[in-house]
Design a protein around this motif. Structure first.
Motif, PDB file in Angstrom:
ATOM      1  N   GLU B 158       0.840  -1.213   0.000  1.00 28.83           N
ATOM      2  CA  GLU B 158       0.000   0.000   0.000  1.00 28.83           C
ATOM      3  C   GLU B 158       0.867   1.252   0.000  1.00 28.83           C
ATOM      4  O   GLU B 158       1.811   1.344   0.776  1.00 28.83           O
ATOM      5  N   ARG B 160       1.838   4.831   1.067  1.00 30.11           N
ATOM      6  CA  ARG B 160       1.560   5.581   2.289  1.00 30.11           C
ATOM      7  C   ARG B 160       2.108   7.000   2.303  1.00 30.11           C
ATOM      8  O   ARG B 160       1.502   7.901   2.859  1.00 30.11           O
ATOM      9  N   GLN B 161       3.290   7.178   1.749  1.00 25.38           N
ATOM     10  CA  GLN B 161       3.896   8.511   1.803  1.00 25.38           C
ATOM     11  C   GLN B 161       4.663   8.706   0.507  1.00 25.38           C
ATOM     12  O   GLN B 161       5.388   7.806   0.067  1.00 25.38           O
ATOM     13  N   ARG B 232      -3.325  15.247   0.357  1.00 26.14           N
ATOM     14  CA  ARG B 232      -3.927  14.042   0.941  1.00 26.14           C
ATOM     15  C   ARG B 232      -4.671  13.270  -0.131  1.00 26.14           C
ATOM     16  O   ARG B 232      -5.430  13.862  -0.916  1.00 26.14           O
ATOM     17  N   SER B 234      -7.122   9.860  -1.452  1.00 22.16           N
ATOM     18  CA  SER B 234      -8.302   9.116  -1.034  1.00 22.16           C
ATOM     19  C   SER B 234      -7.952   7.795  -0.348  1.00 22.16           C
ATOM     20  O   SER B 234      -8.756   7.241   0.398  1.00 22.16           O
ATOM     21  N   ASN B 235      -6.777   7.279  -0.576  1.00 26.90           N
ATOM     22  CA  ASN B 235      -6.358   6.058   0.119  1.00 26.90           C
ATOM     23  C   ASN B 235      -5.552   6.362   1.377  1.00 26.90           C
ATOM     24  O   ASN B 235      -4.919   5.484   1.954  1.00 26.90           O
ATOM     25  N   GLY B 236      -5.583   7.629   1.787  1.00 22.78           N
ATOM     26  CA  GLY B 236      -4.899   8.010   3.012  1.00 22.78           C
ATOM     27  C   GLY B 236      -3.458   8.427   2.811  1.00 22.78           C
ATOM     28  O   GLY B 236      -2.839   9.004   3.710  1.00 22.78           O
TER      29      GLY B 236
ATOM     30  N   THR D 211      -0.207  17.339   8.691  1.00 20.90           N
ATOM     31  CA  THR D 211      -1.127  16.396   8.065  1.00 20.90           C
ATOM     32  C   THR D 211      -0.707  15.013   8.529  1.00 20.90           C
ATOM     33  O   THR D 211       0.465  14.643   8.377  1.00 20.90           O
ATOM     34  N   ASP D 213      -2.176  10.804   9.794  1.00 21.75           N
ATOM     35  CA  ASP D 213      -3.283   9.848   9.766  1.00 21.75           C
ATOM     36  C   ASP D 213      -2.794   8.510  10.318  1.00 21.75           C
ATOM     37  O   ASP D 213      -1.592   8.278  10.451  1.00 21.75           O
ATOM     38  N   SER D 214      -3.727   7.657  10.613  1.00 25.70           N
ATOM     39  CA  SER D 214      -3.369   6.275  10.897  1.00 25.70           C
ATOM     40  C   SER D 214      -3.595   5.458   9.641  1.00 25.70           C
ATOM     41  O   SER D 214      -4.727   5.208   9.237  1.00 25.70           O
ATOM     42  N   LEU D 215      -2.497   5.089   9.010  1.00 23.08           N
ATOM     43  CA  LEU D 215      -2.593   4.243   7.822  1.00 23.08           C
ATOM     44  C   LEU D 215      -2.382   2.779   8.181  1.00 23.08           C
ATOM     45  O   LEU D 215      -2.696   1.896   7.396  1.00 23.08           O
ATOM     46  N   PRO D 218      -6.444   1.964  10.088  1.00 23.23           N
ATOM     47  CA  PRO D 218      -7.346   3.006   9.581  1.00 23.23           C
ATOM     48  C   PRO D 218      -8.546   3.213  10.488  1.00 23.23           C
ATOM     49  O   PRO D 218      -9.200   2.253  10.916  1.00 23.23           O
TER      50      PRO D 218
END
Lengths: 352, 352, 352, 352
Positions: B158, B160-161, B232, B234-236, D211, D213-215, D218
């Motif tokens: 996935e 992530r960054q 940001r 949509s998948n975080g 910015t 989040d918890s990826l 989630p």
């Protein structure tokens, strides 16, 4: 070729240089595609190969005609230059025939099977006043050319220690008996000998000592698959040329020059700037073939052919360079035969 | 463009795709040379520029004709496709006119000056059934394409960054007043926004927060020459896009993707594998222009244009990608205006 | 030393191993500081140097006592081990004296001035049952140790081609007459010979051919300041050892092993991960001394001394390794004398 | 701490600085070993941990005594300094108690749980005239220190854009509920905030936008495991700080400074110069923990503690730096709460 030797000037026109390729093997096919698609000033007219279908397979997709006889292109009015990528044993004859037919010639290395052959090819080209270029592609690789510039400009000072290395990708030949004797010197390391010569301009190789063995087929009668050669130069510089037929990690070409004012290294095998970081560490891809690693160099050397033809001048790398590199290879054969140091010939008379 | 949208298929022939270039500025001249010399399947037919002499200077050495009127190529039977490298303010009109004339179009980024303009260009191309490609060259840079492959194949897990960075070479604009407002977002970072989108397939940008300033001309009314944008998805995933107009060390383009299973980095600026070791340490050359660093990518994107035309299919990067990247740029403008986070539009209706 | 040879075990206590250093020159001073500050299990008790003031200058800041006579430490009850960093000509005598006095010994390379001397030192240590370690620091450099692990674990497959290189920083000796003959082989390349041996475990050097010259003082009677040596191994592997006394870019130590299953390279000279990007490109700092580049290795080799003493076992690198590396150096001298290939002795009897 | 503030000078003696460690967790154990074995001027006297056995497990192998009560070392005459590696919630109280007892203090980051707490700790240390150092280890990493030197010397010109990144090795916390809220800002990114401050000397952070989040989990109520923060500085520079709790490829710490005259990058994660070339390409090992990557920095920061104590001077990084970094973390919390930009406090009064 003496840079002052006049070369017959092709009439300058706006049409590309028309090229026929002789020899539709692996490297010939690559040259054909390069000529057709990546050298703007070249037009691939024909591909010649005596094997039924071989020329057609290469020529047709590239819009060129296929021939099975060399004479068909040597006598063709729409061919300005011939690129020789046939078997090495045919190089001398093909260069001579092309020159005699008034065609400019690019010949893959080596330009002949002996110093005498290379000299004959040289003489034929000189007599005909045609461009005669030899396929020492590393001179056209960007980093090697930059290194040479740094040497010539004096930035590196006096050249003292050099290294050139070639490792062929994979696990080596499947059948050692099909590899002609001394191949590692005359076909592989000849690139490195030329590279050392290229990186030490103004000096010439004096003698060599070669150490080589078959590590892939221990005890094989003629195969040498790993070799390390030390070359002494007239300016005192010590060169090392190394080759291996079996690098599982890819095609590896590197160079190094230590001068009195600095050092340069060339080649690191990463095929792009991508770095993949995973649980096993950080990984860069390596190149897995000469045509991948030296892709731009292959285009540049054939562009140089066209430029020399266009401008009526000797090419950047010609018969003299072919002779000098082969002389080192020949001395390696002598060194392997005697077990000791062998002198490097500077003229064909010395070869006897 | 929906991949299923039919594109009018050019009759397959053995002749190259015939291309006219509109806009003979710096990047236009580079595209012209690339089309003429480095894209085998392209034939540069004409160069258009209203400035007297500009088209001629580019066209003549490349064997193309020079025109001062766009209509001269839009109405020409020997033109299959138009490459638009004119001023950005003219992009929409040129794309629409080309599409209406039944010509395939490649348009430099941005494809319009607003989401509405880009949508109009998209609609015109769709209606005409022509190929409409946008000049996001990084998608064709080898390492960025490899990174995308690693993401798509799941190798990186996935996403992530992410990071994408552009720094223009030199010391920045000499006259800040000639730089149109928001240029850093709509002209420079738009590459990075597309890169982030490209590297995070299946997700879309949700909102942004932009931080930017004029550090070259402190207090200037409109110039923004350094910017850092957080996007940001949509998948975080959290993306960062950074730009500077003034990198004295050269043209710097880099990317990075952190995934759940690994990380990739792209771009390091060394322009060859040469390393020079001197008293100051070990030095690698850096690229000093986009056309140097992305030379192969420029050829590849125009080869893609020809391939799409040839195969009657949408190009790898088209109007939808142009819209999505501009939507991020537009949100940056909104963010700068409000000082806070701004939503990224996914359709033109949201722009109002 | 045969790993099974028993070594006299120092009574295990909680106090550090008490060490006396003999020879307060440049490398001796470095060892003293390392022992006092960076090897937790060592306690520097005394520094010996016959030159007035030399021992004091090193010992006092480190809280050790200064002595001018070796006997003062050989007879001292508070000394467990002696680190010999005196002139090479004194190494044999000092090792023998230390062993005879029941002290464990670490001796800088070479462990003697001939194979006979090294053998005598070895016999004395064996007879006394003391630890006898030799200062081949590269075995303790992280990347060289990792490379050896990869060889030993079979990850690299069969070893086929190796390289080890040493270049001393700066412009070479100011006075060539003060450099003893054959220094480049016995003092400099001996590190590389040991490195090649280390990276090719289970094989031994069979013969060498050495090429060397004075490029700094052309024509000098005895100075050799650049050398390239090719070493053949019993498993067929071809090793190259290169040295230069004059690298303006810093202290350069590199290694390389080509195996049937992969290749490793060690050493690149960047002294940190900092990269400075300026108008001249991207620059990494290079190390400018052995004590900078191999700082951790120097500490690790002296920690190994303490561990061997503590555990009553032979050290990781001892007299046998000293003998094997010197045998290659000796063969280089023979090769230079005859101009040809020279056999490498495997026992002292062969030296005559 | 104002550099001019006098610090109580420990009587200069030849004995090492006697240190007690409080908190025998993972990082505490590492500090203990560093103090005992790798900081020559430190003597580890005691290890304190209230958990039965924890102190003993760390202290005994290092020859230190184990205690379960802090008062046992605060009241001990043989303790000059205390290293606080306990839970962050106890930091303020421990620093105050140590200072009140006249002990010098090194406190792991953060130095308190709020700006008020850090201010209280600062005041206690100032009042007691003791050294108060904070554990911002990156300032002691060689490449980061070199980068700061290049900024301070003016080599890089004006600072314009910065980046600092931390990625923790592995797959993140197994139980998200045990991670205290805002940990990514106050425990992880606080290193990056200090690094940005360190690399932009003379400027201070003005505001931030965070910015995060918890990826990994989630939708988790409080966990933030990925964060990207943009920090604006008083000199206009734009800083980016990025963190992730889950880098499968190892512990990743990098930095970057773009200045008007050049750019520096720090950190690349290769743990040695070894490069392994195999069928998958060329691989470098990456560091897998902070104590591996920053091993030398951990020793250097504790050596600095001893040096500051010895020389009666403020340490290189103290309460003011702790306050400034925490102020950025606090602003991130504010930014996350409001969704917008948040001001960075420069004094404790602003926090209310």
């Amino acid at each position: 070729m003496d840079p002052r030797t006049p070369v017959r000037r092709t009439t300058m026109t706006s049409t590309p240089v028309r090229v026929a390729l002789v020899g539709a093997g692996r490297i010939g096919a690559a040259h054909a595609e390069t000529l057709a698609r990546r050298v703007p000033d070249a037009h691939l007219v024909a591909v010649v190969d005596p094997r039924p279908g071989a020329a057609t397979a290469v020529a047709t997709p590239l819009g060129a005609r296929a021939e099975t006889e060399v004479d068909a292109v040597l006598g063709a009015a729409d061919v300005d230059a011939v690129v020789v990528a046939a078997s090495s044993v045919a190089h001398r004859d093909l260069v001579v025939a092309a020159a005699d037919a008034g065609k400019h010639v690019f010949c893959e290395k080596p330009a002949g099977m002996s110093l005498v052959e290379i000299d004959e090819a040289r003489r034929a080209a000189t007599a005909a006043g045609v461009v005669f270029q030899v396929g020492f592609n590393r001179r056209f690789a960007r980093e090697f050319a930059q290194a040479r510039d740094l040497v010539e400009s004096g930035t590196l000072g006096e050249v003292r220690q050099l290294r050139s290395l070639t490792r062929d990708p994979g696990r080596g030949p499947s059948d050692p008996d099909v590899v002609p004797p001394w191949t590692i010197f005359t076909q592989t390391l000849i690139h490195d000998f030329d590279t050392l010569n290229f990186l030490n301009p103004g000096a010439h190789a004096v003698d060599v000592v070669a150490t080589a063995d078959s590590l892939l087929f221990p005890g094989h009668a003629t195969l040498l698959d790993h070799a390390t050669v030390v070359v002494r130069y007239s300016n005192g510089a010590l060169g090392t040329a190394e080759a291996s037929f079996a690098a599982v990690y890819g095609y590896d070409v590197r160079g190094e020059v230590l001068g009195s004012e600095g050092m340069v290294t060339m080649g690191e095998g990463a095929s792009s700037s991508l770095r993949v970081h995973g649980q096993g560490g950080r990984t860069a891809s390596t190149a897995h073939s000469d045509t991948e690693l030296l892709r731009d160099a292959y285009a540049a050397e054939l562009a140089e052919l066209c430029a020399a033809v266009r401008e009526g001048r000797p090419p950047a790398v010609g018969a003299d360079e072919a002779f000098a590199a082969f002389a080192v290879a020949q001395a390696c054969i002598d060194s392997m035969t005697t077990g000791g140091r062998a002198a490097v010939a500077t003229s064909v008379l010395q070869e006897a």
